[in-house]
Design a protein around this motif. Structure first.
Motif, PDB file in Angstrom:
ATOM      1  N   SER A 637      -1.751   2.409   5.284  1.00  0.00           N
ATOM      2  CA  SER A 637      -0.920   2.507   4.071  1.00  0.00           C
ATOM      3  C   SER A 637      -0.305   1.148   3.778  1.00  0.00           C
ATOM      4  CB  SER A 637       0.163   3.581   4.268  1.00  0.00           C
ATOM      5  OG  SER A 637       1.003   3.650   3.142  1.00  0.00           O
ATOM      6  N   ILE A 638      -1.039   0.298   3.089  1.00  0.00           N
ATOM      7  CA  ILE A 638      -0.549  -1.020   2.663  1.00  0.00           C
ATOM      8  C   ILE A 638      -0.340  -0.949   1.151  1.00  0.00           C
ATOM      9  CG2 ILE A 638      -1.023  -3.478   2.541  1.00  0.00           C
ATOM     10  CD1 ILE A 638      -2.795  -3.211   4.980  1.00  0.00           C
ATOM     11  N   LEU A 639       0.916  -1.012   0.737  1.00  0.00           N
ATOM     12  CA  LEU A 639       1.271  -0.844  -0.670  1.00  0.00           C
ATOM     13  C   LEU A 639       1.504  -2.204  -1.312  1.00  0.00           C
ATOM     14  CD1 LEU A 639       2.045   1.205  -2.965  1.00  0.00           C
ATOM     15  CD2 LEU A 639       4.423   0.800  -2.265  1.00  0.00           C
ATOM     16  N   LEU A 640       0.831  -2.428  -2.419  1.00  0.00           N
ATOM     17  CA  LEU A 640       1.022  -3.653  -3.199  1.00  0.00           C
ATOM     18  C   LEU A 640       2.019  -3.388  -4.316  1.00  0.00           C
ATOM     19  CD1 LEU A 640      -2.581  -5.107  -3.609  1.00  0.00           C
ATOM     20  CD2 LEU A 640      -0.690  -6.164  -2.397  1.00  0.00           C
ATOM     21  N   THR A 641       3.065  -4.186  -4.393  1.00  0.00           N
ATOM     22  CA  THR A 641       4.061  -4.049  -5.447  1.00  0.00           C
ATOM     23  C   THR A 641       4.527  -5.434  -5.871  1.00  0.00           C
ATOM     24  OG1 THR A 641       6.166  -3.011  -6.044  1.00  0.00           O
ATOM     25  CG2 THR A 641       5.964  -3.878  -3.818  1.00  0.00           C
ATOM     26  N   GLY A 642       5.201  -5.502  -7.012  1.00  0.00           N
ATOM     27  CA  GLY A 642       5.623  -6.792  -7.554  1.00  0.00           C
ATOM     28  C   GLY A 642       4.734  -7.233  -8.703  1.00  0.00           C
ATOM     29  N   GLY A 643       5.282  -8.084  -9.556  1.00  0.00           N
ATOM     30  CA  GLY A 643       4.553  -8.501 -10.752  1.00  0.00           C
ATOM     31  C   GLY A 643       3.297  -9.285 -10.472  1.00  0.00           C
ATOM     32  N   SER A 644       3.228 -10.023  -9.351  1.00  0.00           N
ATOM     33  CA  SER A 644       2.047 -10.832  -9.037  1.00  0.00           C
ATOM     34  C   SER A 644       0.922 -10.028  -8.418  1.00  0.00           C
ATOM     35  CB  SER A 644       2.440 -11.978  -8.090  1.00  0.00           C
ATOM     36  OG  SER A 644       3.386 -12.829  -8.707  1.00  0.00           O
ATOM     37  N   CYS A 645       1.120  -8.716  -8.248  1.00  0.00           N
ATOM     38  CA  CYS A 645       0.048  -7.864  -7.709  1.00  0.00           C
ATOM     39  C   CYS A 645      -0.805  -7.242  -8.803  1.00  0.00           C
ATOM     40  CB  CYS A 645       0.643  -6.760  -6.839  1.00  0.00           C
ATOM     41  SG  CYS A 645       1.471  -7.368  -5.360  1.00  0.00           S
ATOM     42  N   LEU A 646      -0.585  -7.631 -10.050  1.00  0.00           N
ATOM     43  CA  LEU A 646      -1.324  -7.042 -11.161  1.00  0.00           C
ATOM     44  C   LEU A 646      -2.668  -7.708 -11.420  1.00  0.00           C
ATOM     45  CD1 LEU A 646       1.611  -6.540 -13.699  1.00  0.00           C
ATOM     46  CD2 LEU A 646       0.466  -4.794 -12.332  1.00  0.00           C
ATOM     47  N   PHE A 647      -2.995  -8.782 -10.702  1.00  0.00           N
ATOM     48  CA  PHE A 647      -4.279  -9.458 -10.929  1.00  0.00           C
ATOM     49  C   PHE A 647      -5.431  -8.556 -10.515  1.00  0.00           C
ATOM     50  CE2 PHE A 647      -1.387 -13.107 -10.090  1.00  0.00           C
ATOM     51  CZ  PHE A 647      -1.460 -13.688 -11.343  1.00  0.00           C
ATOM     52  N   PRO A 648      -6.485  -8.484 -11.318  1.00  0.00           N
ATOM     53  CA  PRO A 648      -7.668  -7.711 -10.905  1.00  0.00           C
ATOM     54  C   PRO A 648      -8.271  -8.284  -9.629  1.00  0.00           C
ATOM     55  CG  PRO A 648      -7.747  -8.215 -13.256  1.00  0.00           C
ATOM     56  CD  PRO A 648      -6.611  -9.014 -12.691  1.00  0.00           C
ATOM     57  N   GLY A 649      -8.713  -7.392  -8.740  1.00  0.00           N
ATOM     58  CA  GLY A 649      -9.321  -7.809  -7.480  1.00  0.00           C
ATOM     59  C   GLY A 649      -8.323  -8.095  -6.382  1.00  0.00           C
ATOM     60  N   MET A 650      -7.028  -7.858  -6.623  1.00  0.00           N
ATOM     61  CA  MET A 650      -6.009  -8.164  -5.618  1.00  0.00           C
ATOM     62  C   MET A 650      -6.143  -7.248  -4.403  1.00  0.00           C
ATOM     63  SD  MET A 650      -3.361 -10.282  -5.427  1.00  0.00           S
ATOM     64  CE  MET A 650      -1.783 -10.508  -4.612  1.00  0.00           C
ATOM     65  N   SER A 651      -6.325  -5.964  -4.650  1.00  0.00           N
ATOM     66  CA  SER A 651      -6.405  -5.008  -3.533  1.00  0.00           C
ATOM     67  C   SER A 651      -7.633  -5.270  -2.677  1.00  0.00           C
ATOM     68  CB  SER A 651      -6.444  -3.573  -4.085  1.00  0.00           C
ATOM     69  OG  SER A 651      -5.313  -3.310  -4.885  1.00  0.00           O
ATOM     70  N   GLU A 652      -8.783  -5.517  -3.310  1.00  0.00           N
ATOM     71  CA  GLU A 652     -10.017  -5.753  -2.560  1.00  0.00           C
ATOM     72  C   GLU A 652      -9.924  -7.039  -1.736  1.00  0.00           C
ATOM     73  OE1 GLU A 652      -9.759  -5.091  -5.684  1.00  0.00           O
ATOM     74  OE2 GLU A 652     -10.757  -3.171  -6.041  1.00  0.00           O
ATOM     75  N   ARG A 653      -9.340  -8.083  -2.330  1.00  0.00           N
ATOM     76  CA  ARG A 653      -9.235  -9.350  -1.599  1.00  0.00           C
ATOM     77  C   ARG A 653      -8.285  -9.213  -0.409  1.00  0.00           C
ATOM     78  NH1 ARG A 653      -9.469 -14.886  -2.554  1.00  0.00           N
ATOM     79  NH2 ARG A 653      -9.012 -15.901  -0.566  1.00  0.00           N
ATOM     80  N   LEU A 654      -7.153  -8.520  -0.580  1.00  0.00           N
ATOM     81  CA  LEU A 654      -6.217  -8.348   0.533  1.00  0.00           C
ATOM     82  C   LEU A 654      -6.848  -7.489   1.641  1.00  0.00           C
ATOM     83  CD1 LEU A 654      -3.403  -8.864   1.648  1.00  0.00           C
ATOM     84  CD2 LEU A 654      -2.629  -6.807   0.469  1.00  0.00           C
ATOM     85  N   GLU A 655      -7.570  -6.460   1.254  1.00  0.00           N
ATOM     86  CA  GLU A 655      -8.227  -5.631   2.269  1.00  0.00           C
ATOM     87  C   GLU A 655      -9.255  -6.433   3.057  1.00  0.00           C
ATOM     88  OE1 GLU A 655     -10.959  -1.544   2.500  1.00  0.00           O
ATOM     89  OE2 GLU A 655      -9.938  -2.126   0.637  1.00  0.00           O
ATOM     90  N   ALA A 656     -10.029  -7.284   2.372  1.00  0.00           N
ATOM     91  CA  ALA A 656     -11.015  -8.102   3.079  1.00  0.00           C
ATOM     92  C   ALA A 656     -10.325  -9.097   4.003  1.00  0.00           C
ATOM     93  CB  ALA A 656     -11.896  -8.835   2.066  1.00  0.00           C
ATOM     94  N   GLY A 657      -9.192  -9.665   3.564  1.00  0.00           N
ATOM     95  CA  GLY A 657      -8.486 -10.610   4.419  1.00  0.00           C
ATOM     96  C   GLY A 657      -7.868  -9.958   5.633  1.00  0.00           C
ATOM     97  N   VAL A 658      -7.289  -8.761   5.461  1.00  0.00           N
ATOM     98  CA  VAL A 658      -6.712  -8.063   6.611  1.00  0.00           C
ATOM     99  C   VAL A 658      -7.803  -7.619   7.572  1.00  0.00           C
ATOM    100  CG1 VAL A 658      -5.370  -6.043   7.305  1.00  0.00           C
ATOM    101  CG2 VAL A 658      -4.693  -7.361   5.289  1.00  0.00           C
ATOM    102  N   ARG A 659      -8.952  -7.236   7.058  1.00  0.00           N
ATOM    103  CA  ARG A 659     -10.055  -6.805   7.922  1.00  0.00           C
ATOM    104  C   ARG A 659     -10.556  -7.954   8.792  1.00  0.00           C
ATOM    105  NH1 ARG A 659     -12.428  -2.128   7.501  1.00  0.00           N
ATOM    106  NH2 ARG A 659     -11.582  -1.808   5.394  1.00  0.00           N
ATOM    107  N   MET A 660     -10.422  -9.195   8.318  1.00  0.00           N
ATOM    108  CA  MET A 660     -10.864 -10.344   9.108  1.00  0.00           C
ATOM    109  C   MET A 660      -9.960 -10.598  10.309  1.00  0.00           C
ATOM    110  SD  MET A 660     -13.639 -11.589   7.802  1.00  0.00           S
ATOM    111  CE  MET A 660     -13.658 -13.242   8.463  1.00  0.00           C
TER     112      MET A 660
END
Length: 720
Positions: A637-660
């Motif tokens: 359960s990793i929740l993205l919040t804040g105005g800078s989290c509205l960029f498209p592809g933010m969730s996928e990029r963060l998930e790939a980075g955490v998986r590394m």
């Protein structure tokens, strides 16, 4: 001072009881204020203050948040830039904060300075106790607030989405705001601030980077690239690349996919009116007017010439009459006679008469009827030249030397004029011959001119290369290259160099006695002879090349001359190109994903801190170890919040980075808040409307009794 704003003032303030709390989301970018229990804030504005002066009266006004653009017509906003109360995400300018709160309460509908409602205000994680104390003092002393509660905006957003079923009780809140970004672990719905992580990178840095890149790319449109417009471009076009390196290579190769991803922003453009070609009647009318003006100018020139000839003839007659009168005057009475005329001697009168006659001949077009008079005057002017020196007095000898010098100089000038006249005649004959050849066969003549121009230009270029780079002779071939200056000097310059380098060694070893003898100083005379070719003027080849270039430009419109020396004919500068619609377009290509990449790699803008994916790993390492299974609960359960989290592809990029950075097979789920911008205020509104809110506030009496140490340990509970 009056406030200037576009925001309407609320009118239902008196309808809410004093027990109804006021909820304030005090963010680094926007200030949101409203009533507890409502779904949306009543007033939203930029968290900035500006104090411009009136252009005519000099009166200052307070501009809070966004202002009407028409304000710039009356107030000078250039000298007073917008100011924020925040340093990163901590409030430290409470004078500005007071302006913000005044404006917020006034727009909410408060009638006076007293605000008889509890206040729930957000703050950043681990807010310094000094900022908390100053904020509490401001609310209690200036506004008379009965009680205050502090809460973290990211925690309110996480708890609000937990109640909606978006995230779990155990998880991570990744909040990327305006100035900073945070990662906060949650256990059973409560934040664990001891394990949170922060970096000083947010949406401000993304907007600033995009503004700088576009300003460097389009410096002619810097006035259009305002902060507000760049912010809109960022939110509309920017996205987070899944693989930054491959995305950059995609744009480097210039593929069709890269062209499709490039966005265009069209600036205001008005096409210039099309120029209409003049009709035949207008051309004939203009030609007639031009001919009429030319005829008038010719008549005026003829009148001026006739008037000049008349003046010169009168002057000649006057001087001749004066000379005839002098012949009748005795020698001793000449000075008294000339005292009223302005002349000193008879010779001066003769010299003036000769000059006037020359001017008269030139004005009449070199007429010859006065040549006999001129010869007589000149013979009289240089009367002492043919007389032997033995027959002259010392004064007459001096006058004779003067006459010889003047006559020699005059003859030299006459010969120079005659030579120039003959050269002009010769050039005119050559031009006529060239014109005859051109008329016989124009194509052959033009081709010969091109060949001659090419050979001569190559010859001059070769000579310049030898002069600049030096040259060595091998047989009959000259090879130019990067040799030393000594290998391209002429004989005189080489001799000067030899004298300069061997002067100290001619005396032999021992004490330097150069300059003791007088002949030593003759060396400087030899070295001071400057026969360098650099000071010489243009040679004959360059002059001929300039004439050929001019001739080819007359005959061939497509001819483009080469870059020649400064003494040759200059090439006309290209005319300015007419601006088109494409010149008012701003293309946003690689900037779309390069600027948001700052959130994951702050090193791109020189900030040596961790990115969002690395912050998740840092926060989990700081967390107290509770077993592998508990860490999996956080990553589920990793929740993205804040105005800078509205960029498209933010969730996928963060998930790939955490998986590394997590072990293989770890379950990872990254989700975005339902509304990353307003969920913090909505969560605070729901919390303030609940019954447990009264137990989490502290009053003015508590603040003064318990002091700063108690406020340092103050922390509200979010879970019921």
């Amino acid at each position: 001072m009056p406030f200037i704003s576009k925001i309407r003032r609320q009118t239902d303030y008196s309808l809410f009881p004093s027990s109804c709390p006021i909820v304030i989301d005090n963010g680094g970018s926007y200030f949101r204020i409203g009533w507890a229990g409502e779904s949306d804030p009543r007033v939203i504005f930029r968290n900035i203050v500006q104090r411009p002066r009136h252009k005519s009266t000099g009166e200052s006004v307070t501009v809070v948040g966004d202002h009407d653009p028409t304000l710039l017509k009356y107030f000078d906003c250039t000298r007073s830039g917008p100011r924020s109360a925040f340093d990163c995400n901590v409030v430290y300018q409470f004078e500005i904060m007071e302006y913000i709160l005044d404006f917020g309460f006034d727009r909410l509908g408060a009638d006076g300075p007293e605000v008889d409602h509890p206040v729930l205000i957000t703050e950043c994680p681990c807010n310094p106790v000094q900022s908390r104390c100053r904020m509490a003092e401001l609310l209690f002393e200036s506004y008379g607030v009965p009680s205050v509660a502090y809460g973290v905006d990211a925690a309110f957003s996480y708890v609000y989405n937990q109640q909606l079923g978006v995230c779990n009780k155990d998880g991570l809140a990744v909040c990327s705001g305006f100035n900073t970004s945070h990662v906060i672990p949650f256990v059973e719905g409560e934040p664990v601030y001891e394990s949170c992580c922060r970096t000083n990178v947010g949406g401000y840095h993304v907007t600033d980077c995009l503004k700088q890149l576009l300003s460097l790319k389009y410096p002619q449109h810097m006035s259009m690239l305002t902060w507000e417009k760049v912010e809109d471009l960022k939110m509309e076009h920017c996205y987070v690349a899944q693989d930054y390196a491959s995305e950059v290579r995609l744009f480097q190769n210039g593929t069709e996919e890269a062209e499709e991803k490039t966005k265009c922003w069209q600036l205001p453009y008005t096409a210039p009116p099309a120029e209409e070609q003049p009709s035949g009647e207008e051309i004939a009318k203009k030609a007639a007017i031009k001919e009429k003006q030319g005829q008038r100018l010719r008549e005026m020139a003829e009148q001026k010439r006739a008037y000049r000839i008349t003046e010169l003839e009168n002057e000649v007659r006057g001087l001749e009459f004066l000379l005839r009168q002098l012949e009748k005057v005795e020698e001793r009475d000449i000075p008294a006679f000339l005292s009223d005329t302005g002349y000193i001697s008879k010779q001066e009168i003769g010299s003036s008469l000769a000059k006037v006659i020359q001017s008269l001949r030139k004005a009449k077009g070199e007429q010859v009827e006065n040549e006999d008079k001129l010869d007589a005057v000149l013979a009289e002017k240089y009367s002492l030249i043919d007389i032997p020196d033995s027959m002259l007095t010392p004064e007459q000898l001096k006058e004779k030397k003067k006459q010889i010098f003047l006559k020699t100089t005059a003859e030299g000038r006459q010969r120079a004029r005659q030579k120039r006249f003959e050269e002009e005649l010769q050039r005119e004959r050559e031009y006529q011959l060239d014109e005859e050849k051109r008329l016989e066969n124009p194509e052959l003549y033009l081709e010969q001119l091109r060949i001659k121009y090419k050979d001569l230009s190559e010859k001059i270029d070769q000579r310049r290369r030898l002069k600049m780079n030096g040259g060595n002779s091998y047989g009959n071939h000259n090879v130019s290259g990067g040799v030393g200056r000594g290998e391209r000097l002429n004989a005189v310059q080489k001799e000067r160099m030899r004298l300069l380098t061997t002067a100290a060694f001619d005396r032999g070893k021992g004490e330097d006695t150069f300059g003791v003898k007088d002949e030593d100083w003759q060396l400087y005379k030899l070295m001071s002879r400057d026969n360098d070719d650099e000071d010489e003027g243009p040679d004959e080849d360059e002059i001929v090349l300039a004439r050929l270039s001019s001739r080819l430009q007359e005959l061939d419109p497509t001819f483009v001359p080469k870059s020649e020396s400064a003494l040759c004919q200059p090439v006309d500068a290209p005319r300015a190109r007419t601006l088109t619609k494409e010149d008012f377009q701003v293309l946003i290509g690689v900037e779309r994903f390069r600027c948001p990449e700052i959130l994951f790699c702050p090193n791109l803008i020189g900030i040596d801190q961790a990115g969002l994916d690395e912050m998740v790993g840092v926060s989990m390492r700081r967390f107290s170890p509770k077993g592998q299974g508990f860490e999996e609960k956080l990553t589920r359960s990793i929740l993205l919040t804040g105005g800078s989290c509205l960029f498209p592809g933010m969730s996928e990029r963060l998930e790939a980075g955490v998986r590394m950075i997590r072990p293989c097979g770890t379950p990872i789920r990254v989700i975005r808040a339902t509304d990353p911008i307003l969920d913090a205020w909505r969560g605070a509104s729901v919390y303030a409307a609940s019954f447990r809110f009264r137990d989490q506030t502290f009053s003015k009496m508590d603040y003064y009794e318990k002091g700063e140490d108690w406020l340092r340990r103050y922390k509200i509970r979010y879970s019921p």
